[in-house]
Design an enzyme around this catalytic site. Structure first.
Site, PDB file in Angstrom:
ATOM      1  N   GLY A   1       5.833   4.417  -8.500  1.00  0.00           N
ATOM      2  CA  GLY A   1       6.619   3.186  -8.672  1.00  0.00           C
ATOM      3  C   GLY A   1       5.701   1.980  -8.776  1.00  0.00           C
ATOM      4  O   GLY A   1       5.848   1.138  -9.667  1.00  0.00           O
ATOM      5  N   HIS A   2       4.719   1.915  -7.852  1.00  0.00           N
ATOM      6  CA  HIS A   2       3.735   0.832  -7.929  1.00  0.00           C
ATOM      7  C   HIS A   2       2.963   0.915  -9.245  1.00  0.00           C
ATOM      8  O   HIS A   2       2.716  -0.097  -9.900  1.00  0.00           O
ATOM      9  CB  HIS A   2       2.728   0.942  -6.777  1.00  0.00           C
ATOM     10  CG  HIS A   2       3.322   0.758  -5.411  1.00  0.00           C
ATOM     11  ND1 HIS A   2       3.408   1.796  -4.508  1.00  0.00           N
ATOM     12  CD2 HIS A   2       3.842  -0.330  -4.795  1.00  0.00           C
ATOM     13  CE1 HIS A   2       3.947   1.338  -3.388  1.00  0.00           C
ATOM     14  NE2 HIS A   2       4.227   0.060  -3.528  1.00  0.00           N
TER      15      HIS A   2
ATOM     16  N   LEU B   1       0.395   3.590  -2.072  1.00  0.00           N
ATOM     17  CA  LEU B   1       0.759   3.429  -3.483  1.00  0.00           C
ATOM     18  C   LEU B   1       1.257   4.725  -4.116  1.00  0.00           C
ATOM     19  O   LEU B   1       0.734   5.803  -3.852  1.00  0.00           O
ATOM     20  CB  LEU B   1      -0.448   2.874  -4.255  1.00  0.00           C
ATOM     21  CG  LEU B   1      -0.965   1.532  -3.716  1.00  0.00           C
ATOM     22  CD1 LEU B   1      -2.216   1.096  -4.475  1.00  0.00           C
ATOM     23  CD2 LEU B   1       0.113   0.458  -3.788  1.00  0.00           C
TER      24      LEU B   1
ATOM     25  N   ASP C   1      13.857  -3.322  -5.028  1.00  0.00           N
ATOM     26  CA  ASP C   1      14.086  -4.355  -4.022  1.00  0.00           C
ATOM     27  C   ASP C   1      14.747  -5.534  -4.728  1.00  0.00           C
ATOM     28  O   ASP C   1      14.137  -6.579  -4.930  1.00  0.00           O
ATOM     29  CB  ASP C   1      12.748  -4.753  -3.382  1.00  0.00           C
ATOM     30  CG  ASP C   1      12.083  -3.558  -2.719  1.00  0.00           C
ATOM     31  OD1 ASP C   1      12.509  -3.210  -1.618  1.00  0.00           O
ATOM     32  OD2 ASP C   1      11.177  -2.950  -3.322  1.00  0.00           O
TER      33      ASP C   1
ATOM     34  N   GLY D   1       0.813  -1.216   0.000  1.00  0.00           N
ATOM     35  CA  GLY D   1       0.000   0.000   0.000  1.00  0.00           C
ATOM     36  C   GLY D   1       0.843   1.261   0.000  1.00  0.00           C
ATOM     37  O   GLY D   1       2.014   1.229  -0.349  1.00  0.00           O
TER      38      GLY D   1
ATOM     39  N   GLN E   1       7.423  -9.406   8.173  1.00  0.00           N
ATOM     40  CA  GLN E   1       8.655  -9.073   7.459  1.00  0.00           C
ATOM     41  C   GLN E   1       9.355  -7.850   8.053  1.00  0.00           C
ATOM     42  O   GLN E   1      10.401  -7.424   7.578  1.00  0.00           O
ATOM     43  CB  GLN E   1       8.413  -8.888   5.961  1.00  0.00           C
ATOM     44  CG  GLN E   1       7.709  -7.602   5.567  1.00  0.00           C
ATOM     45  CD  GLN E   1       7.440  -7.559   4.076  1.00  0.00           C
ATOM     46  OE1 GLN E   1       6.661  -8.352   3.547  1.00  0.00           O
ATOM     47  NE2 GLN E   1       8.101  -6.647   3.377  1.00  0.00           N
TER      48      GLN E   1
ATOM     49  N   SER F   1       7.361   4.381  -0.554  1.00  0.00           N
ATOM     50  CA  SER F   1       6.370   4.792   0.443  1.00  0.00           C
ATOM     51  C   SER F   1       7.057   5.510   1.601  1.00  0.00           C
ATOM     52  O   SER F   1       6.477   6.388   2.235  1.00  0.00           O
ATOM     53  CB  SER F   1       5.633   3.567   0.972  1.00  0.00           C
ATOM     54  OG  SER F   1       5.178   2.795  -0.113  1.00  0.00           O
ATOM     55  N   ARG F   2       8.308   5.144   1.863  1.00  0.00           N
ATOM     56  CA  ARG F   2       9.030   5.748   2.990  1.00  0.00           C
ATOM     57  C   ARG F   2       9.425   7.205   2.717  1.00  0.00           C
ATOM     58  O   ARG F   2       9.720   7.938   3.660  1.00  0.00           O
ATOM     59  CB  ARG F   2      10.271   4.925   3.326  1.00  0.00           C
ATOM     60  CG  ARG F   2       9.926   3.576   3.927  1.00  0.00           C
ATOM     61  CD  ARG F   2      11.158   2.887   4.463  1.00  0.00           C
ATOM     62  NE  ARG F   2      10.784   1.712   5.252  1.00  0.00           N
ATOM     63  CZ  ARG F   2      10.605   0.493   4.764  1.00  0.00           C
ATOM     64  NH1 ARG F   2      10.759   0.287   3.471  1.00  0.00           N
ATOM     65  NH2 ARG F   2      10.256  -0.508   5.540  1.00  0.00           N
TER      66      ARG F   2
HETATM   67  P1  AMP Z   1       6.079  -2.259  -1.527  1.00  0.00           P
HETATM   68  O1  AMP Z   1       4.658  -1.776  -1.460  1.00  0.00           O
HETATM   69  O2  AMP Z   1       7.073  -1.229  -1.112  1.00  0.00           O
HETATM   70  O3  AMP Z   1       6.277  -3.589  -0.858  1.00  0.00           O
HETATM   71  O4  AMP Z   1       6.384  -2.501  -3.064  1.00  0.00           O
HETATM   72  C1  AMP Z   1       5.577  -3.340  -3.855  1.00  0.00           C
HETATM   73  C2  AMP Z   1       6.302  -3.609  -5.140  1.00  0.00           C
HETATM   74  O5  AMP Z   1       6.535  -2.373  -5.823  1.00  0.00           O
HETATM   75  C3  AMP Z   1       7.679  -4.266  -4.920  1.00  0.00           C
HETATM   76  O6  AMP Z   1       7.890  -5.247  -5.916  1.00  0.00           O
HETATM   77  C4  AMP Z   1       8.615  -3.104  -5.093  1.00  0.00           C
HETATM   78  O7  AMP Z   1       9.909  -3.483  -5.536  1.00  0.00           O
HETATM   79  C5  AMP Z   1       7.900  -2.286  -6.150  1.00  0.00           C
HETATM   80  N1  AMP Z   1       8.357  -0.894  -6.118  1.00  0.00           N
HETATM   81  C6  AMP Z   1       8.371  -0.059  -5.054  1.00  0.00           C
HETATM   82  N2  AMP Z   1       8.926   1.117  -5.393  1.00  0.00           N
HETATM   83  C7  AMP Z   1       9.275   1.012  -6.701  1.00  0.00           C
HETATM   84  C8  AMP Z   1       9.901   1.884  -7.632  1.00  0.00           C
HETATM   85  N3  AMP Z   1      10.287   3.112  -7.293  1.00  0.00           N
HETATM   86  N4  AMP Z   1      10.090   1.433  -8.892  1.00  0.00           N
HETATM   87  C9  AMP Z   1       9.715   0.185  -9.258  1.00  0.00           C
HETATM   88  N5  AMP Z   1       9.127  -0.683  -8.421  1.00  0.00           N
HETATM   89  C10 AMP Z   1       8.912  -0.278  -7.163  1.00  0.00           C
END
Ligand code: AMP
Length: 279
Positions: free
Chosen positions: A36-37, A33, A149, A31, A61, A185-186
């Site tokens: 990137g998402h 979002l 990641d 979430g 995690q 998100s951070r």
């Molecule tokens: P998260 O919600 O942070 O767990 O991210 C969900 C998915 O989105 C993971 O596969 C992340 O690697 C991907 N993600 C997060 N930030 C980015 C970004 N800036 N560019 C591409 N993918 C991203």
């Protein structure tokens, strides 16, 4: 968009889709979002008949309770973004629902003894628990993950091998804000001053990339570490140059393998990560 909150709701929605012989693309998220998402959603939408996403801040995690509690949450906003992005099925479960069955202990050996796995004990076992369950419940043909990641993608590929799950893992490039900061998100937790400093992470890595023909990998490592030291607000946790498949630190490039640099750095109480491909 169908919103499912229980495993039963999800699996019966999936059964309907499968009976029609449609392909399923899954994007797991926690979430909050952002763009990137959205870049992952776009691909999942374009490459599959049915696009499924999940929003779940996975407690197991997080090895730092404060990080888990401070993690930004805004379900209504996330659901409207998913809808805008053409999501067909959104899975938004509680932790009780996901962990009705106790989590299991995963072991990824050397893959998790470096970088994120080393700094965050138990993190990848937690990731593997949620992602393996999502793969089984959604029966997705393709799972989309971001290269931000980077280690997570290697872990997930190993997890599907261990668990014998038949799914294609699609690694998507990092999406960056205009100033080069990888969206995360951070980032919302950064003060306006820190937000101005944060793009230096990518700038330092890019600068080191430009020197890859004149410096050895060890020299690149030292160069990056020195550049981070020069910015007093940064507290570098690690910078490692690794083989892009085994994730083991390397000092000389082998012709058949790619080389990436991975960084984790603290800024304004927020832990940020990024990568740079060298070869
Ligand atoms: P998260 O919600 O942070 O767990 O991210 C969900 C998915 O989105 C993971 O596969 C992340 O690697 C991907 N993600 C997060 N930030 C980015 C970004 N800036 N560019 C591409 N993918 C991203």
């Amino acid at each position: 968009m169908k919103i499912c909150r229980t495993i039963e709701e999800l699996t019966s929605a999936i059964e309907e889709v499968k009976q029609q012989g449609k392909t399923i693309g899954l994007v797991p998220t926690m979430g909050a979002l952002h763009e990137g998402h959205k870049s992952l959603f776009k691909r999942a939408r374009a490459e599959n008949d049915v696009f499924v996403s999940s929003v779940f801040v996975n407690p197991i995690q997080f090895n730092n309770k404060e990080d888990f509690e401070k993690y930004p949450r805004d379900e209504q906003k996330d659901l409207s973004i998913l809808e805008e992005c053409g999501c067909d099925i959104a899975f938004v479960p509680t932790a009780e629902e996901v962990y009705k069955q106790e989590p299991k202990e995963f072991n990824f050996g050397k893959l998790e003894q470096v970088m994120e796995g080393k700094q965050r004990p138990g993190h990848f076992s937690g990731v593997a628990n949620i992602v393996s369950r999502l793969f089984l419940w959604t029966r997705a043909d393709k799972g989309y993950f971001g290269e931000k990641d980077y280690q997570q993608i290697a872990i997930i590929k190993d997890m599907i091998r261990q668990e014998n799950i038949n799914i294609e893992i699609i690694a998507c490039p990092i999406y960056r804000d205009e100033d080069g900061l990888a969206t995360s998100s951070r980032n919302q937790r950064l003060s306006p001053e820190a937000r101005k400093i944060a793009p230096k992470i990518h700038q330092i890595l890019e600068k080191s990339f430009l020197q890859r023909n004149s410096l050895s990998l060890s020299q690149i490592k030292r160069f990056v570490e020195d550049e981070f030291k020069k910015v007093k607000d940064f507290d570098l946790e690690y910078f490692l140059i690794v083989d892009d498949t085994t994730l083991q630190p390397i000092h000389t490039k082998k012709p058949e393998h790619g080389v990436i640099g991975c960084v984790a750095v603290w800024l304004d109480g927020v832990r940020l990560i990024d990568i740079q491909r060298y070869y």
